[in-house]
Design a protein around this motif. Sequence first.
Motif, PDB file in Angstrom:
ATOM      1  N   PHE A  18       0.675  -1.069  -0.045  1.00  0.00           N
ATOM      2  CA  PHE A  18       0.058  -0.049   0.032  1.00  0.00           C
ATOM      3  C   PHE A  18       0.772   1.235  -0.134  1.00  0.00           C
ATOM      4  O   PHE A  18       2.161   1.208   0.306  1.00  0.00           O
ATOM      5  N   GLU A  19       0.160   2.421  -0.197  1.00  0.00           N
ATOM      6  CA  GLU A  19       0.926   3.663  -0.353  1.00  0.00           C
ATOM      7  C   GLU A  19       0.489   4.572   0.651  1.00  0.00           C
ATOM      8  O   GLU A  19      -0.768   4.637   1.092  1.00  0.00           O
ATOM      9  N   ASN A  20       1.148   5.433   1.418  1.00  0.00           N
ATOM     10  CA  ASN A  20       0.585   6.508   1.996  1.00  0.00           C
ATOM     11  C   ASN A  20       1.382   7.714   1.618  1.00  0.00           C
ATOM     12  O   ASN A  20       2.692   7.810   1.977  1.00  0.00           O
ATOM     13  N   GLY A  21       0.730   8.698   1.293  1.00  0.00           N
ATOM     14  CA  GLY A  21       1.463   9.778   0.850  1.00  0.00           C
ATOM     15  C   GLY A  21       2.649   9.206  -0.072  1.00  0.00           C
ATOM     16  O   GLY A  21       2.156   8.644  -1.200  1.00  0.00           O
TER      17      GLY A  21
ATOM     18  N   VAL B  46     -11.456  29.231  26.382  1.00  0.00           N
ATOM     19  CA  VAL B  46     -11.123  29.261  24.843  1.00  0.00           C
ATOM     20  C   VAL B  46     -11.450  30.265  24.235  1.00  0.00           C
ATOM     21  O   VAL B  46     -10.588  31.103  23.463  1.00  0.00           O
TER      22      VAL B  46
ATOM     23  N   ALA C 106      -8.911  32.833  22.484  1.00  0.00           N
ATOM     24  CA  ALA C 106      -8.811  32.975  20.973  1.00  0.00           C
ATOM     25  C   ALA C 106      -8.813  34.512  20.855  1.00  0.00           C
ATOM     26  O   ALA C 106      -8.280  35.044  19.903  1.00  0.00           O
TER      27      ALA C 106
END
Lengths: 193, 781, 98
Positions: B172-175, B769, B773
Amino acid sequence: MNSAALIIAEVVPLVTPETTFDAPANVVFAVQAVVMIFAALRVVTTKNVVHAALWLVVVLGGVGLNYILLQAEFVAVTQFLVYLGAVIVLFLFGVMLTRAPLGVSDDLDNNQKKIGIGVGVALLAVLSYALIETFGRSELTFAAYEGVAGPNTNGRTQAVSDAIFGQYLIPFEMLSLLLLAALIGAIVLARRD
Amino acid sequence: MWFFTHVWIIPALMALSFLLILFFGKKMPKKGAEIGIVFVGAAFVLALLTGGNWIAWSNNNPEGHGPAAEGAALANVDPSCSSVAAEAAAVGEGVEHVEGKTEGKTAGKKAGEGHNEGGHSTEGATAAAPPIGESAAPAAPAAPAATEPAGAEKGGHEEVATRPVVSCINWFENGDQTISIGTLVDGQSVLLLIVVTLISLLVHVFSTDYVHGDRRYTHYFAFLSLFTASMLFFVLSENTLQMIVGWELVGVCSFALIGHWWEEKPNSDAALKAFLTNRVGDIGLLVGVIVLYFAAGKSFSIMDLNILANEGEISHNLLLIGSLCLITAVMSKSGQFILHTWLPDAMAGPTPVSALIHAATMVVAGVYMVARLYPVFFEGLSISGSSVNALSMIGAITALFGAMLAFVQKDIKKVLAYSTVSQLGFMVTALGVGAWTAALFHLFTHAFFKACLFLGAGSLSHACHHSFNMVDDMGGLRKIMPKTFWTYLVATAALAGVFPLSGFWSKDEILAGTGSFPGTEGANGEYHVMLVMLLLAAFCTAAYMTRTIWYAFYGEYRGHGTPHESGPRITTPLIILASLGAIAGIVNLPAAFDFLPEGTQTRFEHYVEPVGLYFPAISHAGFNPALAVISVLVGLSGIGLAYLYFFKDAFAGLHGLAERNKVAAFFKNILVNKYYFDWLYTTVIVGFVKGPLARAANWFSANVIDGTVNLVGKTAVGSGSWVYKNVDQKVVDGAVNGAGSSASGVGAMLRLTQTGRIQQYAALFFAAVAILAGVFVVVIG
Amino acid sequence: MFLNQFLLLSAILFTIGVYGVIVRKNGVLVLMSIELVLNAVNINLIVFSTYWGVAGQVFALFTIAIAAAEVGVGLAIVLLIYRNQRSVDIDELDEMKG
């Protein structure tokens, strides 16, 4: 209703002459945005648990509509299938199994309403300020979809599938593992022993 | 060639066998055993054919030197599995352009394709040597070398580079990272193919009688198949990732088979122990593979890694770290010192499993891994020219301490288990001192005689009501079980290193490989300590094996019931293994024996040892007659002393010494308690973590942290009262009231934050938050 | 169409969801509010995928799958709480108090 005011403020400039005005899409957007916000507010304010679930249906359907407006048909279909088809049913089962009060009940909220509203307004203020500062009136160009798909092709869906089973294969496999873990976890938690 | 590119069929067969037994085994007349035997038999035949082809292939593959030849050395490596091979192919072409060779432009992949086609045309021919030679010659870009094959080969075997055949598919490929899966065929993997399938076949046959009527008979054979498949998969690994997969798979099978009779608590405990101990080492493997992945320029390919390490493209420190991590893995899987404790306990599994997994095949996975990635170790540990390194030290300690532990065991299988630990120590030492061939040769011979010993022990216990206690339940079985006795005796002699038997040759090669004995030529370094420790271990080995012979076969029968000789399905494998254990030494007779016909010495080295870019230029220690005599004498003296002690009752003063002498009792206690390693692990380490460490953490939390908080509180109160007395009294009343109410207000607010209500925490979280922010957006952004 | 009309809509949904998480007592309703938050995030992903390619859509799909798993486990937890406490009021779960 500060949120509605904001939306109107945003929708109104759309009719200014220098923008390319895609009338049907914008009308659809305006209508469903108002409906969605109303429905979302009902989800968090209604006094009837079952009604909350039904209002949630409206919101989730509206989100799906948004996806269509944004030309993400595959995600939209998934949204309808998974959310409207499965998640809502799960919620209704949850309501049923926990014997939540089916009729109107005054006991669904805690005593933090003021805090909640305060936090919500603060968050919204920060978010909208940041968004308007950053993106202002930039147009949605669909630049990324150009070349991937013409009007009547399945190019975008194909591109999504290529991405999932190519570049993002490992995250995808991890996700299936996570679903398996969630399945087992749910069974273990909910089982009577 | 067909065999080399289609070698994946062998593990696939065994995997298929596993599935078939799992799904249909119970419905078969023999409960699935026949499926296993048929498939492993087919796998064995295929492995033998591959081996025969390999020999023919190496005889017909002479290589020259120089850049063009280097490209050609990788001609059978699929460029898609190894970036170095792809580069080499390109370089090979470039060189030819410079040299103006127009006819030889089939470097790299084209050469590989040429081979493939040639191989296909001769497909199925078992004696495919001449056609392969023909197909190889025109395709090989090293044309000058190809024209003089016979002379180059006969002249000196260093000139012969047997080309590894690597094929792979894209898993398989990843990236942009492609993970491939494939097979790496060279002498080393072909050797293991044959050994694993042969031992597995014999163990299958043995098991049909041994576990006859077992409650999980079908399950047992299914796992034997799965184990064989995993081991073959591991052996054929083309990249390190695939290696990890195979490594873990054999671990799982080992777990399942040790715990085969899991209803009894000790068995399932032993299985867990094996699994968890191996986990410790697996971390090392994982880290090592990751380190080496980055070291090799983001490549998992074994070829890439080996070639880069070999050519000094990878920094020494990276290789050192990588090899030390991998040594941890070897320590667990191959039962090396301090992580060896699982191996004796693993004897809780059925005996044939012990023979297959815990003596002959799986436990050599660590040794195999080191041998496969040898450039990493060779460069990383600076094996050449030094006199001590981590690998050889661990091996030598294991060899000696394992052999000493074998003395005090009552359980015949535990004796053999510690013997295995000790012999694995020999192999690891051999690798550590640079005697690669000796290590693999010892692996080869050891597989036969140790499997024979284990199966012999199984046969004994089969006769003695499934007891393995040779001190209390055996004895005098020599007359009753002659076949078992003789095979056991031969295997024991081979293990002890008695002259013409296989163990002598391989052990002697290891001893010579330390390069320490005066007069030994061609070794890689001078490992004096290792030679002494190995000789001591060899002495102990001979002695404890004599002890088992005495307890099991001589004296009076001490068990109950009437023992009987086992059936032919048990004795036949024993006879085969004992004969192999006796004669296997002839495959690698020393080169010094020049009175033998041409081409009969060092065949093993010739066919198994890789020569080429992906293998370090190790030198081979020559045969040293004096050392050989000493090693035989050491073995014989071990046997002799034990013989006198047990058989002739000599050294009467020593008998029962441990009961009378406190010093002796002290040492015996240490041995009986296995140097207290299990005690160390369970009581000290686990106990420390569970008890004192947890308590210490608790104490720290209770006293230090709370103390700090209290101190802060008290200081606050104190300063508050000081402020009250000195400041508050002196300011206006309104301010006093204001300060008081605001303090209580702050207190009340802070109290509110500690309610234990999640939603309040959520509200605070989101508020924080929003504030953060806001700060970011407005102030910074 | 503007980017911001979608982004602001998503921001509004997000805040409403946060409000629900903070205010609602019933466990099932809290889960519903979390769904609102997740959908708001998804809208963002899709909007930006029109800029930067289909990766956003892929991750929106991943979010949907994870959300489904989360609802499954979350409802199982709520069910367990109900079984032990005969109530799904999150207010009553204050064992975290030190």
